[in-house]
Design a protein around this motif. Structure first.
Motif, PDB file in Angstrom:
ATOM      1  N   UNK A  21       0.741  -1.190   0.121  1.00 49.73           N
ATOM      2  CA  UNK A  21      -0.024  -0.005   0.051  1.00 49.73           C
ATOM      3  C   UNK A  21       0.858   1.275  -0.019  1.00 49.73           C
ATOM      4  N   UNK A  22       0.498   2.220  -0.834  1.00 50.70           N
ATOM      5  CA  UNK A  22       1.361   3.384  -0.974  1.00 50.70           C
ATOM      6  C   UNK A  22       0.298   4.539  -0.425  1.00 50.70           C
ATOM      7  N   UNK A  23       0.496   5.100   0.748  1.00 55.91           N
ATOM      8  CA  UNK A  23      -0.307   6.317   1.445  1.00 55.91           C
ATOM      9  C   UNK A  23      -0.209   7.561   0.626  1.00 55.91           C
ATOM     10  N   UNK A  24       0.509   7.685  -0.390  1.00 53.44           N
ATOM     11  CA  UNK A  24       0.638   8.964  -1.097  1.00 53.44           C
ATOM     12  C   UNK A  24       0.231   8.667  -2.592  1.00 53.44           C
ATOM     13  N   UNK A  69      -5.460  10.093   9.018  1.00 58.89           N
ATOM     14  CA  UNK A  69      -4.384   9.473  10.146  1.00 58.89           C
ATOM     15  C   UNK A  69      -3.899   7.817   9.762  1.00 58.89           C
ATOM     16  N   UNK A  70      -4.724   7.188   8.900  1.00 59.79           N
ATOM     17  CA  UNK A  70      -4.314   5.812   8.725  1.00 59.79           C
ATOM     18  C   UNK A  70      -3.081   5.919   7.826  1.00 59.79           C
ATOM     19  N   UNK A  71      -3.314   6.936   6.794  1.00 60.31           N
ATOM     20  CA  UNK A  71      -2.414   6.867   5.856  1.00 60.31           C
ATOM     21  C   UNK A  71      -0.978   7.281   6.461  1.00 60.31           C
ATOM     22  N   UNK A  72      -1.095   8.263   7.357  1.00 59.73           N
ATOM     23  CA  UNK A  72      -0.114   8.932   8.240  1.00 59.73           C
ATOM     24  C   UNK A  72       0.679   7.415   8.928  1.00 59.73           C
ATOM     25  N   UNK A  73      -0.169   6.900   9.592  1.00 57.79           N
ATOM     26  CA  UNK A  73       0.462   5.448   9.947  1.00 57.79           C
ATOM     27  C   UNK A  73       1.333   4.938   8.937  1.00 57.79           C
ATOM     28  N   UNK A  74       0.850   4.573   7.901  1.00 56.04           N
ATOM     29  CA  UNK A  74       1.550   3.709   6.824  1.00 56.04           C
ATOM     30  C   UNK A  74       2.845   4.482   6.559  1.00 56.04           C
TER      31      UNK A  74
END
Length: 91
Positions: A21-24, A69-74
Motif C-alpha cells: 500500500x502506498x499512502x501517497x 490518520x491511517x495514511x500517516x501511520x502507513x
C-alpha cells in the motif's frame, strides 16, 4: 529461535496487497487497508509489532482513525521498514 521468528516476521511484512500500500498514491482512494498480517509480537527493542511495524498505540487506535490518520501511520510504517532494512544491511 528468536532469529527464526524475526526472519519470518520480516519476510511476512513484505507480502500481500496491504504490504504494498502506498499512502501517497492518488490511485488508492478507497478505504486504507490494515497493515496487520497476523504476526503479532511487540519487539522489546523497537516497541513495534514485528509483523506490521505499528506501535501499540497505533494498533489500538486504528479502528477509530480517519483515513488521513491511517495514511500517516502507513507513512511511518514505510519509514520504519526502510530504517530496519538499513540497520540490517549495516550489521
Amino acid at each position: 529461535m528468536p532469529n527464526t521468528i524475526k526472519n519470518i516476521a520480516s519476510g511476512a511484512c513484505h507480502v500481500g496487497a496491504a504490504a504494498q500500500f502506498d499512502p501517497d498514491s492518488d490511485s488508492d482512494t478507497g478505504p486504507v487497508p490494515s497493515p496487520c498480517i497476523q504476526v503479532c509480537r511487540i519487539s522489546a527493542v523497537t516497541g513495534w509489532c514485528e509483523g506490521c511495524q505499528r506501535r501499540l498505540e497505533e494498533i489500538g487506535l486504528w479502528g477509530g482513525m480517519s483515513e488521513d490518520d491511517k495514511r500517516a501511520v502507513w507513512r511511518r510504517i514505510h519509514a520504519r521498514r526502510a530504517q530496519e532494512k538499513i540497520t540490517h544491511e549495516t550489521h
